[in-house]
Design a protein around this motif. Structure first.
Motif, PDB file in Angstrom:
ATOM      1  N   SER A   1       0.949  -1.248   0.003  1.00 36.31           N
ATOM      2  CA  SER A   1       0.060   0.068   0.156  1.00 36.31           C
ATOM      3  C   SER A   1       0.927   1.218  -0.040  1.00 36.31           C
ATOM      4  CB  SER A   1      -1.062   0.005   1.288  1.00 36.31           C
ATOM      5  OG  SER A   1      -0.183  -0.048   2.358  1.00 36.31           O
ATOM      6  N   LEU A   2       2.249   1.254   0.537  1.00 38.16           N
ATOM      7  CA  LEU A   2       2.984   2.552   0.507  1.00 38.16           C
ATOM      8  C   LEU A   2       3.960   2.312  -0.663  1.00 38.16           C
ATOM      9  CD1 LEU A   2       3.718   3.270   4.327  1.00 38.16           C
ATOM     10  CD2 LEU A   2       1.947   4.161   2.830  1.00 38.16           C
ATOM     11  N   TRP A   3       4.117   1.268  -1.405  1.00 39.23           N
ATOM     12  CA  TRP A   3       5.418   1.184  -2.117  1.00 39.23           C
ATOM     13  C   TRP A   3       5.464   2.103  -3.222  1.00 39.23           C
ATOM     14  CZ3 TRP A   3      10.086   0.487  -2.582  1.00 39.23           C
ATOM     15  CH2 TRP A   3      10.561  -0.028  -3.795  1.00 39.23           C
ATOM     16  N   GLY A   4       4.181   2.575  -4.014  1.00 41.39           N
ATOM     17  CA  GLY A   4       4.318   3.516  -5.074  1.00 41.39           C
ATOM     18  C   GLY A   4       4.792   4.825  -4.429  1.00 41.39           C
ATOM     19  N   LYS A   5       4.448   5.183  -3.296  1.00 39.11           N
ATOM     20  CA  LYS A   5       5.096   6.515  -2.762  1.00 39.11           C
ATOM     21  C   LYS A   5       6.402   6.509  -2.305  1.00 39.11           C
ATOM     22  CE  LYS A   5       0.735   8.337  -0.834  1.00 39.11           C
ATOM     23  NZ  LYS A   5       0.255   8.484   0.206  1.00 39.11           N
ATOM     24  N   ILE A   6       6.689   5.346  -1.653  1.00 41.35           N
ATOM     25  CA  ILE A   6       8.226   5.070  -1.317  1.00 41.35           C
ATOM     26  C   ILE A   6       9.137   5.116  -2.226  1.00 41.35           C
ATOM     27  CG2 ILE A   6       9.672   3.472   0.187  1.00 41.35           C
ATOM     28  CD1 ILE A   6       7.327   3.370   2.180  1.00 41.35           C
TER      29      ILE A   6
END
Ligand SMILES: NC(=O)c1ccc[n+]([C@@H]2O[C@H](COP(=O)([O-])OP(=O)(O)OC[C@H]3O[C@@H](n4cnc5c(N)ncnc54)[C@H](O)[C@@H]3O)[C@@H](O)[C@H]2O)c1
Ligand SMILES: N[C@@H](CCC=O)C(=O)O
Length: 569
Positions: free
Chosen positions: A365-370
């Motif tokens: 769920s956070l991979w895109g932003k990170i």
């Protein structure tokens, strides 16, 4: 967060520390209350005094090749086995010339150390503390920039990385270990009636000699490994790393100037195995104070085991070794902290801190932003010469490190499970430069996720949010190491859970902070499992590993009765 720690510490401690108040299990946090403060870190802004003096020192040390002798007692030696320390960012430039001690010289150093130990151990503690205080003052003032310049040029550290190591951390080790010794001697055993019987304890050095074997990556660690046993009344053979010779030699000279007598620490650069074989064969070996890789420490431990019937003492074996340090990201984490903290931890000093983040676990769920944040910020980092103050980081230490690290990058290029999303290029034409590299692994057990790479390579595994528990178990169990680890989350309950699940996964554990940057006296350092014996350098108990205390009972009334009163009834 401290409240959270306090709560969990109290809960975790409750089982074994019943009826103790909270304050007894929570460390004091105010440096002034603690009685001693850390050395301030200078800023090196353009035009500042420290900037001018480091620039002068860099120019001075670069303009010649410093001669570094072997020193045993008060004698200097030069052998035919000549070596050079080069600048890793410009490897055709020789910075220092030094000599390997052979077996005969090492044996001479052992004899000198053993001879000196008894005399040195009689030196009153107050006198030793005075010398250590003077040394810390010399390091903080007169020699600060010489230490930093030697570390920058010889180990390719940027000015700030040198300042936190060869200035602040080194000074803290010297000052705080002296402080810890002073505090420690305040404890005296109970004497029920001191007019009849007085009990006391004295802290002796260990008869024999201590071998200090230090790594290249922290100048301060060399100083601590050699001089903490010395502070405690031992004599030492110090074998510095070939790639940290100049900075380590500078420490040796300062300690002599401060008043450490000749023969207390003997400076003996040598081939690693020759040194290891010689010291472990000596019956006088009192201890090994080692920091470096697991295979080297294993070898030394094995050799001590093989010789165990020959020693006068059971040698103390202290070894702080490698890591495969993790950042574990929870879906509630603050993305910017993750990105900033991870890039600093993984790539400052080219990931050559034992505590550097080397594997990261990110929820889908956070991979895109990170991912976007990591790539964007990484692309702004300048890699270059350390004398260019805009460089974020520089070259890796030597040709062996270059070959090892780039072999992992080649492995990533050739594996269908791995994708390089940033970096992946390198060149050793002028210096040993490797671009900060980020690899995404579909396999959480690939060697890039499990082995210590010790370079600017970050491996990432993206987990399904629903698999969080399974992934946490994987983090805990998929490597042999347990040095440092960090968890990023805003969810307080999860942080408590992480404190439990990762209890044995790291000797230094961080909540919402990067896995590097421990400070002497603030985060005593060391890991468990294959990361070492976890003796917590920079903490109050470390000094106790270097003493063989003696308990003394003195009775002031004559001994008369052989029987007991009840026998006469
Ligand atoms: N846990 C910690 O506190 C900590 C701190 C710094 C570095 N490290 C670890 O140190 C390693 C990097 O340092 P390094 O490359 O200098 O390690 P290394 O093991 O190659 O060398 C360490 C020292 O051991 C010497 N040596 C090599 N073979 C020897 C032998 N047979 N007998 C005696 N001495 C021998 C080397 O010359 C050097 O002085 C990494 O694994 C890193 O994680 C750990
Ligand atoms: N004090 C260091 C650890 C030293 C290891 O190389 C840190 O936590 O960054």
């Amino acid at each position: 967060m401290f409240a959270l720690l306090r709560n969990s510490t109290a809960k975790l401690a409750a089982a074994s520390v019943e009826c103790r108040s909270l304050s007894s299990v929570v460390p004091k946090v105010n440096a002034k209350d603690f009685g001693i403060e850390n050395e301030p870190i200078l800023g090196y802004a353009k035009g500042s005094q420290e900037r001018k003096s480091i620039e002068n020192e860099l120019a001075r040390l670069s303009s010649s090749c410093t001669e570094v002798p072997i020193v045993i007692g008060d004698k200097e030696f030069k052998t035919k086995d000549v070596r050079h320390q080069v600048m890793p960012h410009n490897h055709s430039h020789k910075l220092a010339k030094f000599y390997y001690a052979d077996r005969k010289l090492l044996q001479e150093a052992i004899t000198k150390s053993v001879e000196t130990q008894t005399k040195w151990d009689r030196t009153p503690i107050e006198e030793r503390l005075r010398i250590w205080e003077k040394a810390a003052d010399l390091m903080a003032g007169k020699y600060r920039q010489e230490l930093n310049a030697a570390t920058m040029l010889g180990q390719s550290k940027t000015v700030i990385q040198a300042e936190i190591d060869s200035a602040a951390e080194l000074i803290d080790f010297i000052r705080m270990n002296a402080y810890f010794l002073k505090e420690c001697t305040k404890y005296q055993p109970i004497s029920e009636n001191p007019k009849v019987t007085l009990n006391s304890m004295r802290y002796r050095g260990i008869d024999g000699f201590v071998a200090a074997v230090s790594p290249f990556n922290f100048t301060a660690i060399g100083g601590n490994l050699a001089y903490t046993p010395a502070l405690m009344g031992n004599s030492v053979l110090w074998k510095p790393s070939d790639t940290a010779i100049l900075s380590n030699w500078t420490i040796f000279k300062i300690m002599r100037e401060a008043g450490v007598p000749a023969g207390v620490v003997n400076f003996v650069p040598a081939d690693g195995p020759v040194f290891g074989d010689t010291i472990t064969a000596s019956p006088d070996l009192a201890g090994i104070n080692f920091t470096g890789s697991v295979p080297t420490f294993n070898r030394l431990w094995r050799q001590v085991g093989e010789n165990i019937n020959n020693y006068k003492n059971f040698p103390r074996l202290i070894g702080e070794c490698g890591g495969k340090n993790f950042h574990f990201i929870h879906p509630s984490a603050d993305v910017e902290s993750v990105v900033t903290g991870t890039l600093r931890s993984a790539f400052e000093f080219c990931g050559q801190k034992c505590s550097a983040c080397s594997r990261m676990y990110v929820p889908e769920s956070l991979w895109g932003k990170i991912k976007a944040g990591l790539i964007e910020k990484r692309n702004t980092l300048k890699i270059g010469d350390v004398t260019d103050f805009s460089s974020f980081t520089s070259a890796v230490i030597d040709d062996k490190a270059f070959a090892r690290i780039t072999s992992y990058i080649e492995h990533a290029k050739n594996s269908s499970n791995l994708e390089i999303i940033a970096g992946g290029t390198y060149s050793d034409k002028k210096g040993y430069f490797i671009d900060p590299t980020i690899i995404v692994s579909k396999d959480p057990l690939d060697k890039v996720m499990r082995q210590e790479i010790f370079g600017p390579v970050l491996s990432i595994y993206v987990y399904k949010d629903a698999d969080i528990k399974k992934t946490m178990d994987l983090v805990n169990n998929s490597t042999a190491f347990a040095l440092t680890g960090a968890v990023f989350a805003q969810d307080q309950k999860f942080l408590e859970e992480a404190l439990e699940t990762f209890k044995m996964a790291a000797g230094n554990f961080y909540l919402n902070d990067k896995s590097t940057g421990s400070v002497v006296g603030q985060q005593p350092f060391g890991g468990g499992r294959m990361s070492g014996t976890n003796d917590k350098a920079g903490g109050p108990h470390y000094i106790l590993r270097w003493t063989t205390p003696q308990s003394i009972k003195e009775t002031f009334v004559p001994l008369r009765d052989i029987d007991y009163p009840y026998m006469r009834e």
